[in-house]
Design an enzyme around this catalytic site. Structure first.
Site, short mmCIF file in Angstrom:
data_model
loop_
_atom_site.label_atom_id
_atom_site.label_comp_id
_atom_site.label_asym_id
_atom_site.label_seq_id
_atom_site.Cartn_x
_atom_site.Cartn_y
_atom_site.Cartn_z
N GLN A 123 0.85 -1.20 0.00
CA GLN A 123 0.00 0.00 0.00
C GLN A 123 0.88 1.24 0.00
O GLN A 123 1.50 1.55 1.01
CB GLN A 123 -0.87 -0.05 1.26
CG GLN A 123 -1.84 1.08 1.44
CD GLN A 123 -2.48 1.02 2.84
OE1 GLN A 123 -2.02 0.29 3.72
NE2 GLN A 123 -3.54 1.77 3.02
N GLY A 124 0.92 1.95 -1.12
CA GLY A 124 1.77 3.14 -1.25
C GLY A 124 0.96 4.41 -1.04
O GLY A 124 0.67 5.15 -1.99
N SER A 126 1.30 6.54 2.38
CA SER A 126 2.01 7.51 3.23
C SER A 126 3.27 8.04 2.55
O SER A 126 3.95 7.32 1.83
CB SER A 126 2.42 6.87 4.55
OG SER A 126 1.30 6.35 5.20
N SER A 158 4.68 -1.29 4.00
CA SER A 158 4.84 -2.65 4.56
C SER A 158 4.87 -3.68 3.44
O SER A 158 4.06 -3.64 2.51
CB SER A 158 3.67 -3.00 5.49
OG SER A 158 3.53 -2.04 6.48
N GLU A 241 -9.38 -1.61 5.37
CA GLU A 241 -8.22 -1.88 6.22
C GLU A 241 -8.65 -1.94 7.69
O GLU A 241 -8.34 -2.88 8.41
CB GLU A 241 -7.18 -0.78 6.04
CG GLU A 241 -5.97 -0.94 6.95
CD GLU A 241 -4.82 0.02 6.59
OE1 GLU A 241 -5.09 1.09 6.03
OE2 GLU A 241 -3.67 -0.33 6.89
#
Ligand SMILES: Cc1cc2nc3c(=O)[nH]c(=O)nc-3n(C[C@H](O)[C@H](O)[C@H](O)COP(=O)(O)OP(=O)(O)OC[C@H]3O[C@@H](n4cnc5c(N)ncnc54)[C@H](O)[C@@H]3O)c2cc1C
Length: 381
Positions: A123-124, A126, A158, A241
């Site tokens: 998940q890109g 932040s 992550s 999420e």
């Protein structure tokens, strides 16, 4: 929801129990990469048994399980001490987001390899200057023919080191209000323009990474949900999420709590009023989280998407997990703090719980404004 099982649900549970008994995941390897491969293999076996995406609709390779069956699934995984599947962000975030916003071609292309862990997702979202305030992100995507050229930096990504695909939110328009100028891309990580650098956490493991993106290319057909619609698509990911992960994690919380109760019993501490009081409190919290997570699933069944209530479960879970791991450390004394000890790991890893997936402060704002309907906080005061 009705928590007593009917015949079909009992049959579902028995079939799953039998499958889990026949498919013991075995001991978790200590080495991080080995552990990851072991979890990928576990997910492949789940997928072969058609257990990887029980809550996914049957048309996308899931079982189309009802809410109660989904709850049974998670509880039984917990009872069997089974690990989290390797592609957890694919199963809980990317998959449901693609189901909600994807074209038929995108669903056909991406969903199956998520289930089987053949293609791992990260998940890109932040960035160094855009975490809670996601809409402030600066990564740019510029159109070049029928492709987009992406440049920028992501952080805390992550599992990026294992990922084939990234759910990437980038700015495609700088002229409009900040959350209107965003677009959601499905970015191939295996290209020269993408560099993954590990970040080591307090636990010692590099679970997350920095992502340097320098002229990475994404074809037009990998835009999800339309150009300029990235904010709404990202919200679908974040709601999934909080609701989905909280459900997985409440099962893990129960496992840890049972281990602490067992350890306290073996030390003859259950009659100690302070210990008994704290264990009672933690048990009560774990039960509240479990039942609130069920309510979250009911919302998904009713409305098709998770509601803001998932924020409440995520907040309660992180708070309780931090209390639980601190209590375990108090109970076991210096033993719990020896490097390499499971409780030392749990204690240190829990610190990030109130940051990852939305900080506690942000979740409290969401619950106040969107669940309780309180007036919005005046920004900048
Ligand atoms: C273990 C872990 C894994 C992660 N994995 C990923 C991942 O895979 N992909 C990804 O994109 N990100 C990931 N993150 C990043 C995570 O989503 C961000 O850290 C989080 O959103 C907070 O952003 P920030 O760190 O920039 O803090 P900031 O947003 O700078 O916040 C700093 C502090 O200010 C407070 N604050 C900020 N705004 C407000 C407000 N409006 N009201 C009240 N308080 C406020 C925050 O609560 C916090 O205490 C991960 C983080 C962790 C810890």
């Amino acid at each position: 929801m009705d928590l007593t099982f009917n015949e079909r649900e009992t049959a579902f549970r028995d079939e799953l129990r039998q499958w889990l008994a026949d498919n013991d995941p075995g001991e978790a390897p200590k080495d991080e990469d080995e552990n990851y491969k072991w979890r990928a293999d576990w997910q492949r076996r789940l997928a072969e048994g058609q257990w990887a995406g029980v809550h996914w609709p049957a048309e996308y390779g899931g079982r189309g399980a009802t809410i109660t069956e989904t709850a049974i699934f998670f509880e039984e995984l917990g009872l069997a001490n089974a690990p989290l599947p390797a592609n957890v962000l694919g199963l809980l975030l990317a998959g449901p987001t693609i189901m909600s916003w994807g074209t038929d071609e995108q669903k056909e292309r991406y969903l199956h390899p998520i289930l089987t862990a053949e293609e791992i997702w990260c998940q890109g979202f932040s960035e160094p200057e855009a975490g809670s305030d996601l809409a402030a992100l600066k990564t740019r995507a510029v159109k070049d023919g029928d492709e987009w050229v992406i440049t920028g930096q992501k952080v805390w990504t992550s599992g990026a080191q294992y990922s084939k695909w990234c759910m990437l939110v980038a700015r495609t328009d700088t002229e409009v209000a900040k959350h209107k100028g965003l677009t959601y891309f499905l970015m191939d990580m295996e290209q020269d323009g993408v560099q993954v650098l590990p970040l080591r956490q307090i636990t010692g493991e590099p679970e997350f990474n920095e992502l340097f993106i320098e002229g990475a290319r994404v074809p037009d057909e990998n835009v999800l949900g339309g150009v300029g619609n990235g904010w709404k698509v990202a919200m679908t990911t974040l709601m999934n999420e909080r609701a989905g992960l909280a459900f997985f994690l409440q099962v893990r919380l129960r496992q840890l709590l049972d281990q602490v109760i067992e350890a306290a019993a073996s030390r003859g501490l259950l009659d100690d009023p302070v210990v008994a009081d704290k264990l009672g409190d933690l048990h009560l919290r774990a039960e509240i989280i479990r039942l609130t997570a069920y309510r979250g699933l009911t919302a998904i069944e009713k409305y098709g998407v998770p509601g803001p209530e998932g924020s409440l479960t995520k907040w309660m879970w992180s708070d309780t997990n931090q209390q639980l791991t601190q209590f375990a450390a108090d109970l076991f004394g210096p033993d719990a703090l020896t490097s390499g000890n499971e409780w030392a790991y749990e204690l240190l890893r829990a610190r990030g719980n109130s940051i990852e997936g939305g900080t506690t402060e942000i979740l409290k704002n969401i619950v106040a404004e969107r669940v309780l309907g309180l007036p919005r906080m005046a920004r900048g005061n």
